[in-house]
Design a protein around this motif. Structure first.
Motif, PDB file in Angstrom:
ATOM      1  N   ALA A  20       0.809  -1.218   0.000  1.00 17.65           N
ATOM      2  CA  ALA A  20       0.000   0.000   0.000  1.00 17.65           C
ATOM      3  C   ALA A  20       0.844   1.270   0.000  1.00 17.65           C
ATOM      4  CB  ALA A  20      -0.922   0.003   1.212  1.00 17.65           C
ATOM      5  N   PHE A  21       1.982   1.267   0.705  1.00 18.49           N
ATOM      6  CA  PHE A  21       2.720   2.507   0.893  1.00 18.49           C
ATOM      7  C   PHE A  21       3.974   2.659   0.052  1.00 18.49           C
ATOM      8  CE2 PHE A  21       0.601   2.275   5.171  1.00 18.49           C
ATOM      9  CZ  PHE A  21      -0.311   3.279   4.875  1.00 18.49           C
ATOM     10  N   HIS A  22       4.587   1.581  -0.387  1.00 19.79           N
ATOM     11  CA  HIS A  22       5.842   1.666  -1.137  1.00 19.79           C
ATOM     12  C   HIS A  22       5.615   1.195  -2.567  1.00 19.79           C
ATOM     13  CE1 HIS A  22       7.888   2.560   2.556  1.00 19.79           C
ATOM     14  NE2 HIS A  22       7.366   1.484   3.107  1.00 19.79           N
ATOM     15  N   ARG A  23       4.949   2.029  -3.345  1.00 19.58           N
ATOM     16  CA  ARG A  23       4.613   1.655  -4.709  1.00 19.58           C
ATOM     17  C   ARG A  23       5.380   2.498  -5.718  1.00 19.58           C
ATOM     18  NH1 ARG A  23      -1.646   1.992  -5.178  1.00 19.58           N
ATOM     19  NH2 ARG A  23      -1.148   4.046  -4.377  1.00 19.58           N
ATOM     20  N   THR A  24       6.667   2.564  -5.602  1.00 16.82           N
ATOM     21  CA  THR A  24       7.427   3.335  -6.573  1.00 16.82           C
ATOM     22  C   THR A  24       7.901   2.465  -7.731  1.00 16.82           C
ATOM     23  OG1 THR A  24       9.414   3.010  -5.268  1.00 16.82           O
ATOM     24  CG2 THR A  24       8.216   5.055  -4.916  1.00 16.82           C
ATOM     25  N   HIS A  25       8.313   1.253  -7.451  1.00 21.41           N
ATOM     26  CA  HIS A  25       8.796   0.346  -8.487  1.00 21.41           C
ATOM     27  C   HIS A  25       7.854  -0.844  -8.614  1.00 21.41           C
ATOM     28  CE1 HIS A  25      12.678   2.295  -9.036  1.00 21.41           C
ATOM     29  NE2 HIS A  25      12.721   2.441  -7.732  1.00 21.41           N
ATOM     30  N   LEU A  26       7.758  -1.365  -9.817  1.00 17.54           N
ATOM     31  CA  LEU A  26       6.918  -2.540 -10.061  1.00 17.54           C
ATOM     32  C   LEU A  26       7.499  -3.774  -9.388  1.00 17.54           C
ATOM     33  CD1 LEU A  26       4.441  -3.700 -11.500  1.00 17.54           C
ATOM     34  CD2 LEU A  26       5.855  -4.019 -13.520  1.00 17.54           C
ATOM     35  N   ILE A  27       8.818  -3.869  -9.308  1.00 18.75           N
ATOM     36  CA  ILE A  27       9.435  -5.041  -8.688  1.00 18.75           C
ATOM     37  C   ILE A  27       9.151  -5.087  -7.189  1.00 18.75           C
ATOM     38  CG2 ILE A  27      11.683  -3.991  -8.301  1.00 18.75           C
ATOM     39  CD1 ILE A  27      11.158  -7.576  -9.420  1.00 18.75           C
ATOM     40  N   SER A  28       9.075  -3.936  -6.526  1.00 19.49           N
ATOM     41  CA  SER A  28       8.747  -3.942  -5.098  1.00 19.49           C
ATOM     42  C   SER A  28       7.298  -4.333  -4.867  1.00 19.49           C
ATOM     43  CB  SER A  28       9.052  -2.583  -4.467  1.00 19.49           C
ATOM     44  OG  SER A  28       8.222  -1.593  -5.017  1.00 19.49           O
ATOM     45  N   ALA A  29       6.407  -3.921  -5.762  1.00 17.76           N
ATOM     46  CA  ALA A  29       5.007  -4.345  -5.656  1.00 17.76           C
ATOM     47  C   ALA A  29       4.879  -5.846  -5.871  1.00 17.76           C
ATOM     48  CB  ALA A  29       4.153  -3.582  -6.658  1.00 17.76           C
ATOM     49  N   LEU A  30       5.621  -6.384  -6.823  1.00 13.65           N
ATOM     50  CA  LEU A  30       5.586  -7.827  -7.066  1.00 13.65           C
ATOM     51  C   LEU A  30       6.155  -8.611  -5.885  1.00 13.65           C
ATOM     52  CD1 LEU A  30       6.630  -8.035 -10.817  1.00 13.65           C
ATOM     53  CD2 LEU A  30       4.383  -8.472  -9.845  1.00 13.65           C
ATOM     54  N   LEU A  31       7.206  -8.099  -5.264  1.00 19.43           N
ATOM     55  CA  LEU A  31       7.771  -8.772  -4.094  1.00 19.43           C
ATOM     56  C   LEU A  31       6.806  -8.762  -2.917  1.00 19.43           C
ATOM     57  CD1 LEU A  31      11.492  -7.671  -4.174  1.00 19.43           C
ATOM     58  CD2 LEU A  31      10.581  -9.963  -4.470  1.00 19.43           C
ATOM     59  N   CYS A  32       6.093  -7.669  -2.738  1.00 16.36           N
ATOM     60  CA  CYS A  32       5.080  -7.614  -1.668  1.00 16.36           C
ATOM     61  C   CYS A  32       3.950  -8.592  -1.942  1.00 16.36           C
ATOM     62  CB  CYS A  32       4.538  -6.202  -1.524  1.00 16.36           C
ATOM     63  SG  CYS A  32       5.701  -5.054  -0.800  1.00 16.36           S
ATOM     64  N   LEU A  33       3.520  -8.689  -3.197  1.00 16.78           N
ATOM     65  CA  LEU A  33       2.479  -9.654  -3.544  1.00 16.78           C
ATOM     66  C   LEU A  33       2.943 -11.089  -3.303  1.00 16.78           C
ATOM     67  CD1 LEU A  33       0.929  -8.207  -6.812  1.00 16.78           C
ATOM     68  CD2 LEU A  33      -0.184  -8.520  -4.618  1.00 16.78           C
ATOM     69  N   GLU A  34       4.194 -11.360  -3.634  1.00 18.83           N
ATOM     70  CA  GLU A  34       4.711 -12.713  -3.410  1.00 18.83           C
ATOM     71  C   GLU A  34       4.818 -13.040  -1.931  1.00 18.83           C
ATOM     72  OE1 GLU A  34       5.326 -15.329  -5.432  1.00 18.83           O
ATOM     73  OE2 GLU A  34       4.315 -14.064  -6.880  1.00 18.83           O
ATOM     74  N   SER A  35       5.193 -12.065  -1.117  1.00 18.46           N
ATOM     75  CA  SER A  35       5.257 -12.344   0.316  1.00 18.46           C
ATOM     76  C   SER A  35       3.871 -12.517   0.924  1.00 18.46           C
ATOM     77  CB  SER A  35       6.029 -11.247   1.038  1.00 18.46           C
ATOM     78  OG  SER A  35       5.385 -10.018   0.876  1.00 18.46           O
ATOM     79  N   ILE A  36       2.859 -11.830   0.389  1.00 11.49           N
ATOM     80  CA  ILE A  36       1.485 -12.054   0.826  1.00 11.49           C
ATOM     81  C   ILE A  36       1.055 -13.478   0.503  1.00 11.49           C
ATOM     82  CG2 ILE A  36      -0.922 -11.446   0.326  1.00 11.49           C
ATOM     83  CD1 ILE A  36      -0.016  -8.549   0.043  1.00 11.49           C
TER      84      ILE A  36
END
Length: 98
Positions: A20-36
């Motif tokens: 929700a808060f660290h959406r600057t790069h697509l790779i960080s969003a993908l890593l958060c989704l994978e950890s979820i």
């Protein structure tokens, strides 16, 4: 609440907050989704072991299959957006320009 349940809940919550808060790069969003997805997978695995339910033992494997497909699709989108836009910044991606 057992310590293992608390760790799964906190991993899910921290991953959701990171998405929700660290959406600057697509790779960080993908890593958060994978950890979820990983925290949900581990919680489902532990839950089926604790309850000794034979009917729910297939659910974590199904979840892992869908998460592998999601990871492959996410990486394909990452490569495609990097090739077309030059970076993986999310502010460069706009649906109105596609």
């Amino acid at each position: 609440m057992p310590l293992s349940h608390l760790s799964f809940y906190s991993a899910f919550t921290l991953s959701s907050l990171g998405l929700a808060f660290h959406r600057t790069h697509l790779i960080s969003a993908l890593l958060c989704l994978e950890s979820i997805i990983l925290s949900i997978y581990i919680a489902l695995s532990i839950w089926s072991i604790e309850n000794q339910a034979a009917s729910f033992t297939l659910m974590p494997v199904l979840m892992l299959t869908f998460s592998a497909c999601e990871a492959g699709a996410g990486l394909a989108m990452l490569v495609a957006s990097t090739r077309t836009h030059g970076s993986d910044h999310l502010h460069n991606l706009n649906l109105l320009q596609c």
